[in-house]
Write a protein that holds these residues in place. Structure first.
Motif, PDB file in Angstrom:
ATOM      1  N   SER A  74      -3.868 -60.043  -9.350  1.00 52.72           N
ATOM      2  CA  SER A  74      -4.745 -60.292 -10.273  1.00 52.72           C
ATOM      3  C   SER A  74      -4.097 -61.369 -11.204  1.00 52.72           C
ATOM      4  CB  SER A  74      -4.865 -58.960 -10.918  1.00 52.72           C
ATOM      5  OG  SER A  74      -3.633 -58.590 -11.554  1.00 52.72           O
ATOM      6  N   ALA A  91      -9.429 -55.359 -19.137  1.00 53.12           N
ATOM      7  CA  ALA A  91      -9.364 -56.756 -19.482  1.00 53.12           C
ATOM      8  C   ALA A  91      -9.005 -56.921 -20.816  1.00 53.12           C
ATOM      9  CB  ALA A  91     -10.918 -57.350 -19.117  1.00 53.12           C
ATOM     10  N   LEU A  99      -2.398 -59.775 -23.929  1.00 52.45           N
ATOM     11  CA  LEU A  99      -0.968 -60.205 -23.511  1.00 52.45           C
ATOM     12  C   LEU A  99      -1.119 -61.667 -23.296  1.00 52.45           C
ATOM     13  CD1 LEU A  99      -0.298 -57.390 -20.683  1.00 52.45           C
ATOM     14  CD2 LEU A  99       1.006 -58.105 -23.107  1.00 52.45           C
ATOM     15  N   PHE A 100      -2.072 -62.168 -22.924  1.00 54.37           N
ATOM     16  CA  PHE A 100      -2.276 -63.613 -22.535  1.00 54.37           C
ATOM     17  C   PHE A 100      -2.165 -64.465 -23.775  1.00 54.37           C
ATOM     18  CE2 PHE A 100      -4.378 -67.684 -21.724  1.00 54.37           C
ATOM     19  CZ  PHE A 100      -3.387 -68.284 -20.838  1.00 54.37           C
ATOM     20  N   SER A 115      -5.020 -57.159 -21.166  1.00 59.78           N
ATOM     21  CA  SER A 115      -4.463 -58.435 -20.537  1.00 59.78           C
ATOM     22  C   SER A 115      -5.052 -59.589 -21.252  1.00 59.78           C
ATOM     23  CB  SER A 115      -5.056 -58.522 -18.711  1.00 59.78           C
ATOM     24  OG  SER A 115      -6.615 -58.683 -19.148  1.00 59.78           O
ATOM     25  N   ARG A 116      -6.089 -59.718 -21.793  1.00 58.01           N
ATOM     26  CA  ARG A 116      -6.454 -60.917 -22.670  1.00 58.01           C
ATOM     27  C   ARG A 116      -5.559 -60.897 -24.012  1.00 58.01           C
ATOM     28  NH1 ARG A 116     -11.729 -60.211 -21.887  1.00 58.01           N
ATOM     29  NH2 ARG A 116     -11.972 -58.668 -23.629  1.00 58.01           N
ATOM     30  N   ASN A 161       1.311 -53.345 -17.941  1.00 57.17           N
ATOM     31  CA  ASN A 161       0.812 -54.319 -16.899  1.00 57.17           C
ATOM     32  C   ASN A 161      -0.095 -53.684 -16.044  1.00 57.17           C
ATOM     33  OD1 ASN A 161       2.012 -56.988 -17.413  1.00 57.17           O
ATOM     34  ND2 ASN A 161       3.828 -56.526 -16.238  1.00 57.17           N
ATOM     35  N   VAL A 166     -12.078 -63.551 -16.750  1.00 60.78           N
ATOM     36  CA  VAL A 166     -11.365 -62.806 -17.725  1.00 60.78           C
ATOM     37  C   VAL A 166     -11.263 -61.540 -17.120  1.00 60.78           C
ATOM     38  CG1 VAL A 166     -12.192 -61.532 -19.646  1.00 60.78           C
ATOM     39  CG2 VAL A 166     -12.809 -63.896 -19.455  1.00 60.78           C
ATOM     40  N   SER A 171      -9.816 -61.209 -14.071  1.00 59.90           N
ATOM     41  CA  SER A 171      -8.742 -61.284 -13.289  1.00 59.90           C
ATOM     42  C   SER A 171      -7.541 -61.704 -14.118  1.00 59.90           C
ATOM     43  CB  SER A 171      -9.018 -61.980 -12.262  1.00 59.90           C
ATOM     44  OG  SER A 171      -9.119 -63.366 -12.573  1.00 59.90           O
ATOM     45  N   VAL A 172      -7.296 -61.768 -15.283  1.00 62.88           N
ATOM     46  CA  VAL A 172      -6.295 -62.190 -16.047  1.00 62.88           C
ATOM     47  C   VAL A 172      -4.746 -61.860 -15.661  1.00 62.88           C
ATOM     48  CG1 VAL A 172      -5.549 -62.806 -18.502  1.00 62.88           C
ATOM     49  CG2 VAL A 172      -7.918 -62.769 -17.948  1.00 62.88           C
ATOM     50  N   PRO A 173      -3.943 -62.050 -16.458  1.00 62.70           N
ATOM     51  CA  PRO A 173      -2.495 -61.895 -16.428  1.00 62.70           C
ATOM     52  C   PRO A 173      -1.651 -60.944 -15.907  1.00 62.70           C
ATOM     53  CG  PRO A 173      -3.152 -63.205 -18.411  1.00 62.70           C
ATOM     54  CD  PRO A 173      -4.372 -62.783 -17.690  1.00 62.70           C
ATOM     55  N   SER A 174      -1.142 -59.969 -16.553  1.00 62.92           N
ATOM     56  CA  SER A 174      -0.169 -59.176 -16.417  1.00 62.92           C
ATOM     57  C   SER A 174       0.923 -60.228 -16.335  1.00 62.92           C
ATOM     58  CB  SER A 174      -0.144 -58.377 -14.846  1.00 62.92           C
ATOM     59  OG  SER A 174      -0.230 -59.412 -13.921  1.00 62.92           O
ATOM     60  N   ILE A 175       0.918 -61.046 -16.978  1.00 61.47           N
ATOM     61  CA  ILE A 175       1.788 -62.268 -17.394  1.00 61.47           C
ATOM     62  C   ILE A 175       3.198 -61.906 -17.307  1.00 61.47           C
ATOM     63  CG2 ILE A 175       2.625 -63.941 -19.160  1.00 61.47           C
ATOM     64  CD1 ILE A 175      -0.193 -64.500 -19.350  1.00 61.47           C
ATOM     65  N   ALA A 182      -3.233 -53.625 -17.755  1.00 59.94           N
ATOM     66  CA  ALA A 182      -3.660 -54.638 -18.175  1.00 59.94           C
ATOM     67  C   ALA A 182      -4.500 -54.759 -16.836  1.00 59.94           C
ATOM     68  CB  ALA A 182      -2.779 -55.789 -18.178  1.00 59.94           C
TER      69      ALA A 182
END
Lengths: 237, 237
Positions: B20, B134, B140-141, B137-138, B127, A18, A20-24, B130
């Motif tokens: 990340s 967390a 965004l995901f 970023s969650r 980003n 959780v 180290s998630v995205p920055s998608i 993010a």
DNA sequence: CGATGCGTTGATAACTTTCAAATTTAGTGG
DNA sequence: CCACTAAATTTGAAAGTTATCAACGCATCG
């Protein structure tokens, strides 16, 4: 042959993930770079499984705990609709990876089209690795990216005519598996129809008409030779 | 009104991001939790922009540097096909976020359907955040996740009949913006047609036939009252 | 050799689009 | 505010496309 590995468990998000998630949105690499890291990992950590023709690899609503890579053969993902029709999500050829879901449960089922050998790897393990190896995580991201773009293409395809859909399909398959101009289709007409949202008869007729138009040759039903790609591309829109 | 912010620049991936990245497959939260973190951020860091009816918000192939959140009004994303047809990617209502792409360039264009106010935020900034937060970023995901599932639904929709598509559309809009059983459609029949892969005439006729079947009422062309949802759902498949 | 599965072909029906026109709605200038 | 024009929507008729139903051919396999 007991091919079913998945076991239904409660959903657990390891906190490590959780964090180290995205920055998608920013990452747009398409797996061209680093294409080996994920492969090697799957080779090392994955288990080889063999599925016979038409056997189930995983089912809809089962926990999506594994990632699958086709070694030989061919697989399809699909969904049965309430009106009993079947929509095929995609075809997976040697080298292709499937089972990548965006939820903890599969939204599609998967079956082997022919006798198929796959490398199976626990997603959990892969994720753990991704946390340490940037190139692996990049590739996972690229993978989902590719699925997404294919889905976008599919949407564009489905609003077009039968000829355009079939032509697109042939060009897609040619790109993925042609030997020269010939394609050896692993899937049946019914599979193609369910992939394109058409009936089997329409697919068959369309192929015949493309043959009459000298765009393709169909020496046997599973073998198709592209004779005039630009004509196909023109149809494709 | 100079509404164009985007500036074409070289693509840069801050190394921090790359490290990340994903572990994409395991996270399946759908934004229900933590739904405020991203919102607050956009409120704090975002700039408010106003776009008049039918004006362009961003264009296909422009760098996707910003994320957009509808404050009021309504936006559509779309793509013009080679045969001059237009495929609408989605409609975005107040609270919805769009501009989330999976490459560095937009694959769709976006326009305001009515006069529309949006919050605009640099993706780069988001980003960066993010990486530290967390919950952002969650979200965004979860966002990209939702887009994906909508696209899957769309694929299933496009293989169905006109009635089913229109019924699905009405139920979708009702879920997103109904006041009681009434929907106030911000988009034209042409928009709906291009969203569903139908012609404007077919959409119109289908609505008429649904009205005759007592499933809906259409007091004005932009206002639709659902009278029998289960009938619509039955059509929906 | 007959059964079975898969693919093709034909005839017809159902559905959707296209073209055209009528009708309603919205926008604009007086 | 009304009248007028332009745009959007609805409706009709005909043409085009795809699905459905049915039959046939062609392999494979026991």
């Amino acid at each position: 042959m007991s091919t079913q590995i998945a076991i239904r468990t409660g959903t657990i998000y390891p906190p490590v993930q959780v964090r180290s998630v995205p920055s998608i949105p920013n990452l747009a690499c398409d797996g061209a770079i680093d294409a080996e890291a994920l492969d090697q990992t799957m080779q090392l950590m994955g288990a080889t499984m063999v599925y016979s023709r038409n056997s189930e690899i995983f089912g809809e609503n089962e926990p999506a705990d594994y990632l699958y890579k086709v070694v030989s053969g061919c697989a399809r993902t699909y969904k049965i609709l309430s009106d009993r029709r079947r929509q095929i999500g995609g075809f997976y050829l040697p080298g292709d990876i499937f089972g990548l879901e965006f939820a903890d449960e599969h939204t599609l089922s998967a079956e082997a089209i022919a006798d198929t050998k796959v490398l199976v790897i626990k997603r959990r393990a892969l994720n753990a690795l991704a946390g340490r190896d940037a190139s692996v995580s990049r590739q996972l991201f690229a993978l989902s990216n590719r699925e997404l773009r294919q889905m976008q293409k599919r949407v564009l395809l489905l609003i077009k005519s039968a000829q355009e859909r079939v032509a697109s399909f042939l060009l897609e398959m040619a790109e993925r598996m042609s030997v020269g101009n010939a394609i050896e289709l692993p899937m049946s007409r019914q599979d193609i129809a369910d992939y394109l949202g058409l009936t089997i008869e329409t697919v068959s007729r369309t192929l015949t008409s493309l043959e009459c138009a000298a765009a393709i040759e169909v020496p046997t039903s599973r073998r198709i030779v592209l004779r005039n790609r630009s004509a196909l591309r023109r149809l494709n829109g």
